[in-house]
Design an enzyme around this catalytic site. Structure first.
Site, PDB file in Angstrom:
ATOM      1  N   ARG A  89       0.934  -1.191   0.039  1.00 35.66           N
ATOM      2  CA  ARG A  89      -0.135  -0.035  -0.023  1.00 35.66           C
ATOM      3  C   ARG A  89       0.942   1.390  -0.083  1.00 35.66           C
ATOM      4  O   ARG A  89       0.810   2.211  -0.680  1.00 35.66           O
ATOM      5  CB  ARG A  89      -0.968   0.150   1.201  1.00 35.66           C
ATOM      6  CG  ARG A  89      -1.901  -1.180   1.043  1.00 35.66           C
ATOM      7  CD  ARG A  89      -3.219  -1.231   1.759  1.00 35.66           C
ATOM      8  NE  ARG A  89      -3.838  -2.413   1.176  1.00 35.66           N
ATOM      9  CZ  ARG A  89      -4.627  -3.203   2.133  1.00 35.66           C
ATOM     10  NH1 ARG A  89      -4.875  -2.968   3.677  1.00 35.66           N
ATOM     11  NH2 ARG A  89      -5.574  -4.478   1.779  1.00 35.66           N
ATOM     12  N   GLU A 123     -13.016 -14.806  10.770  1.00 37.37           N
ATOM     13  CA  GLU A 123     -13.344 -14.093   9.491  1.00 37.37           C
ATOM     14  C   GLU A 123     -13.388 -14.998   8.269  1.00 37.37           C
ATOM     15  O   GLU A 123     -12.020 -15.378   7.870  1.00 37.37           O
ATOM     16  CB  GLU A 123     -12.297 -12.888   9.133  1.00 37.37           C
ATOM     17  CG  GLU A 123     -12.244 -12.162   7.825  1.00 37.37           C
ATOM     18  CD  GLU A 123     -11.317 -11.004   7.931  1.00 37.37           C
ATOM     19  OE1 GLU A 123     -10.426 -10.904   8.666  1.00 37.37           O
ATOM     20  OE2 GLU A 123     -11.753 -10.336   6.873  1.00 37.37           O
ATOM     21  N   LYS A 177     -16.760 -11.819  11.655  1.00 36.49           N
ATOM     22  CA  LYS A 177     -16.437 -10.867  10.537  1.00 36.49           C
ATOM     23  C   LYS A 177     -16.858 -11.532   9.081  1.00 36.49           C
ATOM     24  O   LYS A 177     -16.237 -12.239   8.678  1.00 36.49           O
ATOM     25  CB  LYS A 177     -14.861 -10.537  10.671  1.00 36.49           C
ATOM     26  CG  LYS A 177     -14.214  -9.223   9.668  1.00 36.49           C
ATOM     27  CD  LYS A 177     -13.130  -8.742  10.263  1.00 36.49           C
ATOM     28  CE  LYS A 177     -12.521  -7.768   9.114  1.00 36.49           C
ATOM     29  NZ  LYS A 177     -11.368  -6.976   9.565  1.00 36.49           N
ATOM     30  N   SER A 219     -14.388  -4.642   4.151  1.00 38.24           N
ATOM     31  CA  SER A 219     -14.762  -3.880   3.022  1.00 38.24           C
ATOM     32  C   SER A 219     -14.373  -4.596   1.863  1.00 38.24           C
ATOM     33  O   SER A 219     -14.993  -4.326   0.871  1.00 38.24           O
ATOM     34  CB  SER A 219     -14.270  -2.459   3.208  1.00 38.24           C
ATOM     35  OG  SER A 219     -12.900  -2.517   3.470  1.00 38.24           O
ATOM     36  N   ARG A 225      -9.278  -0.997   4.493  1.00 39.02           N
ATOM     37  CA  ARG A 225      -9.339  -0.074   3.334  1.00 39.02           C
ATOM     38  C   ARG A 225     -10.322   1.016   3.442  1.00 39.02           C
ATOM     39  O   ARG A 225     -10.101   2.389   3.022  1.00 39.02           O
ATOM     40  CB  ARG A 225      -9.256  -0.639   2.055  1.00 39.02           C
ATOM     41  CG  ARG A 225      -8.006  -1.292   1.685  1.00 39.02           C
ATOM     42  CD  ARG A 225      -8.177  -2.515   0.490  1.00 39.02           C
ATOM     43  NE  ARG A 225      -8.805  -3.698   1.332  1.00 39.02           N
ATOM     44  CZ  ARG A 225      -8.976  -4.869   0.362  1.00 39.02           C
ATOM     45  NH1 ARG A 225      -8.805  -4.914  -0.873  1.00 39.02           N
ATOM     46  NH2 ARG A 225      -9.482  -5.934   0.851  1.00 39.02           N
TER      47      ARG A 225
HETATM   48  P1  13P Z   1     -10.567  -4.605   4.315  1.00 40.98           P
HETATM   49  O1  13P Z   1     -11.833  -3.935   5.107  1.00 40.98           O
HETATM   50  O2  13P Z   1      -9.737  -3.574   3.690  1.00 40.98           O
HETATM   51  O3  13P Z   1     -11.408  -5.649   3.338  1.00 40.98           O
HETATM   52  O4  13P Z   1      -9.764  -5.311   5.344  1.00 40.98           O
HETATM   53  C1  13P Z   1     -10.557  -5.742   6.542  1.00 40.98           C
HETATM   54  C2  13P Z   1      -9.707  -7.199   6.899  1.00 40.98           C
HETATM   55  O5  13P Z   1      -9.186  -6.878   7.919  1.00 40.98           O
HETATM   56  C3  13P Z   1      -9.160  -8.048   6.272  1.00 40.98           C
HETATM   57  O6  13P Z   1      -8.775  -9.023   7.017  1.00 40.98           O
END
Ligand code: 13P
Length: 342
Positions: A39, A183, A225, A267, A300
């Site tokens: 990034r 997640e 998540k 996101s 992000r």
């Molecule tokens: P993003 O919101 O950029 O997708 O990242 C969330 C995240 O922590 C991915 O593990």
């Protein structure tokens, strides 16, 4: 079989609820060094430990962040870093009223025998690592599994292996008194339809909650998540915000038990504005009847404007902090169904 609530279970449930209380959400600040460097490279920022530290200092010293952010997910390097004056970054987070968490998965790796599919490493030695992170002040953890939609994938084997790994991780976390953020991310990449994403997300979550049950994870003491249910990035048909909000909540209603205190969306590559708009639509329509908080855990979609403004320059720190705070507030507003757009 669920265990009777005891002291540890109560503490876990309190932490899980606190993470999503007062319409706040999580800030995912846990980019691994390679991801953070990637990034930085895009904005011409030098990819050094010093710059990563400066950037994380910028974030955790943002005045007022605790009003919108309930928890911040750190990375192994960050949880050990200090501000220029020597104050540990984790202390600044705690002082801001934000609960510190830590990413503990070892990153995604190609899954043997399954071309195009991935599995996370990191269970070996996890008990000891969690004990150390807990000592350092972390009260929750995150493990990201990745599911790719493509020709003939995801396979049942990939879904089951990732679900099993997530559940083993979650059980270790709860044993250590830390809330697991579970997640399983179904990726947006590809030309699949929203319906295909819904179908895969439902199957993945069904498998994850089956495994969580088998591993005796206390649902009241965890956070899910999840990805939003979206059409693939290159799918010609892109549904409206309302259609996406409805498909997402409908899917979650079918497979996420009501005992889970909160769902914090990732996101996943959506723009910051779209992520807020879609979260807002979900809360406008479903907040009153949803059993869990519909919250956020964006990386992000909260940080992007701050990266663009900062560019690694001291003179841009205040403006970058304002942009960060603005996005954090937008998402708190979205949790209330009060996001007005930018
Ligand atoms: P993003 O919101 O950029 O997708 O990242 C969330 C995240 O922590 C991915 O593990």
């Amino acid at each position: 079989m669920q265990r009777e609530p005891g002291t540890n279970e109560q503490k876990l449930a309190e932490t899980a609820n606190a993470l999503v209380a007062l319409d706040k959400g999580l800030l995912a600040l846990d980019e691994s060094n390679p991801t953070c460097n990637k990034r930085f490279a895009r904005y011409g920022i030098p990819q050094t430990e010093e710059m990563r530290r400066n950037y994380r200092e910028l974030i955790v010293t943002t005045e007022g962040l605790g009003e919108f952010i309930g928890g911040a997910i750190l990375y192994d390097e960050t949880i050990r870093q200090k501000k220029k004056d020597g104050t540990p970054l984790i202390k600044l987070i705690i002082d801001a009223g934000i609960i510190p968490g830590i990413k503990v998965d070892g990153g995604v790796k190609e899954m043997a025998g399954h071309p195009g599919e991935q599995i996370c490493e990191g269970l070996d030695g996890l008990r000891a690592r969690l004990a150390e992170y807990s000592q350092l002040g972390a009260r929750f953890a995150k493990w990201r599994a990745v599911i790719t939609i493509g020709n003939g994938i995801p396979s049942q084997a990939c879904i089951e292996a990732n679900a099993h790994t997530l559940a083993r991780y979650a059980a270790f976390c709860q044993e250590a008194g830390m809330v697991p953020v579970v997640e399983p991310e179904v990726l947006m990449d590809g030309d699949h339809t929203l319906e295909r994403c819904r179908e895969v997300t439902e199957e993945v979550l069904h498998s994850v909650f089956d495994q969580l049950y088998r591993q005796r994870v206390t649902l009241e003491g965890m956070i899910l998540k999840a990805n939003m249910v979206l059409p693939g990035l290159s799918c010609p048909q892109q549904e409206t915000t309302i259609e996406i909000a409805e498909a997402t909540v409908k899917c979650l209603m079918r497979v996420v038990p009501a005992a889970v205190p909160g769902i914090t969306f990732l996101s996943g590559g959506q723009s910051a504005e779209l992520a807020s708009e879609r979260l807002n639509a979900m809360n406008m329509r479903f907040k009153a009847r949803s059993p869990w908080a519909l919250a956020f855990s964006f990386a992000r979609a909260i940080q992007q404007p701050a990266w663009e403004i900062w560019q690694g320059k001291e003179a841009n720190v205040v403006a970058a902090q304002q942009a960060l705070l603005h996005r954090a507030k937008c998402n708190r507003d979205a949790r209330r169904g009060e996001y007005q757009g930018d």
